[in-house]
Design a protein around this motif. Structure first.
Motif, PDB file in Angstrom:
ATOM      1  N   SER A 179     -75.080  10.419 -26.667  1.00 43.87           N
ATOM      2  CA  SER A 179     -75.738  11.626 -26.179  1.00 43.87           C
ATOM      3  C   SER A 179     -76.536  11.264 -24.934  1.00 43.87           C
ATOM      4  N   MET A 181     -77.904  12.648 -20.617  1.00 46.85           N
ATOM      5  CA  MET A 181     -78.406  13.751 -19.799  1.00 46.85           C
ATOM      6  C   MET A 181     -78.635  13.249 -18.382  1.00 46.85           C
ATOM      7  N   SER A 188     -78.172  18.374 -22.086  1.00 41.26           N
ATOM      8  CA  SER A 188     -77.549  17.131 -22.546  1.00 41.26           C
ATOM      9  C   SER A 188     -76.039  17.173 -22.322  1.00 41.26           C
ATOM     10  N   THR A 222     -79.571   7.980 -21.378  1.00 43.09           N
ATOM     11  CA  THR A 222     -79.552   8.398 -22.782  1.00 43.09           C
ATOM     12  C   THR A 222     -80.563   9.533 -22.988  1.00 43.09           C
ATOM     13  N   SER A 223     -80.171  10.487 -23.814  1.00 42.84           N
ATOM     14  CA  SER A 223     -81.037  11.652 -24.032  1.00 42.84           C
ATOM     15  C   SER A 223     -82.027  11.386 -25.167  1.00 42.84           C
ATOM     16  N   SER A 226     -80.719  11.841 -29.424  1.00 45.58           N
ATOM     17  CA  SER A 226     -79.844  10.942 -30.177  1.00 45.58           C
ATOM     18  C   SER A 226     -80.615  10.303 -31.321  1.00 45.58           C
ATOM     19  N   GLN A 281     -78.489  14.250 -34.173  1.00 45.51           N
ATOM     20  CA  GLN A 281     -77.929  14.205 -32.824  1.00 45.51           C
ATOM     21  C   GLN A 281     -77.301  15.542 -32.460  1.00 45.51           C
TER      22      GLN A 281
END
Length: 281
Positions: A179, A181, A188, A222-223, A226, A281
């Motif tokens: 996940s 962004m 995302s 990475t968002s 997650s 997630q």
């Protein structure tokens, strides 16, 4: 008897002396034919002897020079071999220093996370590091689901741990889903592992909101939603993002920041996302 022979010897010697005295008393003109005859006979011999002597001397000189050149050549070969070995060692040390500097910079960039360094000791594929093992395990505090970084960004996640080793699945593996962004965005997306795509040096990114504006070169990290990956870790750079045929989402490609052709040292982040957040997630 002895007296008789002595008399003959004395007579011969006396005659020889008289002859020599007579010869020396002659004028030079009388001796010229004799000298000329002797010259015709001796000069070719002397010339030949000189040539032979000169040839032998030159051969000996050339042989001595050749031996010296061969010895010098062997010394130069040894020196070249030593210099080549030193150069290879220095290049290896320089390469290692550059990698360590890169890891140090990575450590500074993500100071908010605790980390331990590890060395890659094996991989499951001859081509890429989609699944590999490191030389740190549970005895060093490594646990399943810990994030792994190198080369300025995300490598993957720990999937199996032994006492002195751990297995890492990288984000290029076909089963990997991260996940993510764009930096500074509230939307995302998903970075999907795909070895076929990585053969072209990229991965797929999907599920962008149609309202998101994504430009080539935008950083993808990475968002924060997650359950396994810690937020804000650089994954790569977006390229060729377009609206899908249904006009509901966007998709495109990502150029990973990590070189998965050559991994030697990595950082394992000892913080585990699942312990901090239980958000699905």
């Amino acid at each position: 008897m002895e007296s008789k022979y002595s008399k003959y010897i004395l007579i011969v010697l006396t005659a020889l002396c008289v002859l020599l005295i007579g010869i020396t008393s002659l004028r030079d003109g009388v001796m010229d034919p004799l000298r000329t005859g002797v010259g015709y006979f001796l000069i070719p011999i002397q010339s030949g002897v000189n040539k032979v002597g000169t040839g032998i001397y030159n051969e000996l000189t050339d042989f001595t020079k050749l031996k010296g050149a061969l010895a010098e050549n062997e010394k130069l070969k040894d020196e070249i071999a030593r210099l080549t070995e030193d150069n290879s060692r220095l290049q290896a040390e320089r390469s290692e220093l550059e990698r360590l500097r890169s890891l140090y910079q990575l450590d500074q960039d993500y100071m908010q996370y605790d980390k331990i360094g590890a060395r890659v000791i094996a991989r499951d594929s001859e081509k890429w590091f989609q699944v590999f093992r490191i030389n740190k395990g549970s005895a060093d505090g490594v646990r399943v689901d810990m994030n792994v970084m190198a080369d300025g960004g995300l490598v993957g996640i720990v999937t199996d741990v032994g006492a002195n080793y751990a297995t890492v699945r990288s984000i290029i593996d076909d089963s990997s889903r991260v996940s993510a962004m764009p930096v500074g965005s509230e939307y995302s997306c998903i970075v999907a592992g795909d070895l076929t795509q990585y053969e072209q040096g990229r991965l797929r990114i999907t599920d962008f909101s149609k309202d998101e504006v994504v430009k080539d070169g935008d950083q993808i990290v990475t968002s924060n939603i997650s359950t396994k990956f810690l937020p804000g870790i650089l994954i790569g750079y977006a390229v060729d993002v377009t609206v899908d045929s249904e006009h509901l989402t966007q998709s495109g490609y990502l150029i990973p920041v990590v070189d998965f052709d050559n991994l030697q040292e990595v950082f394992v982040i000892t913080d585990v996302k699942e312990m901090e957040e239980a958000t699905p997630q």
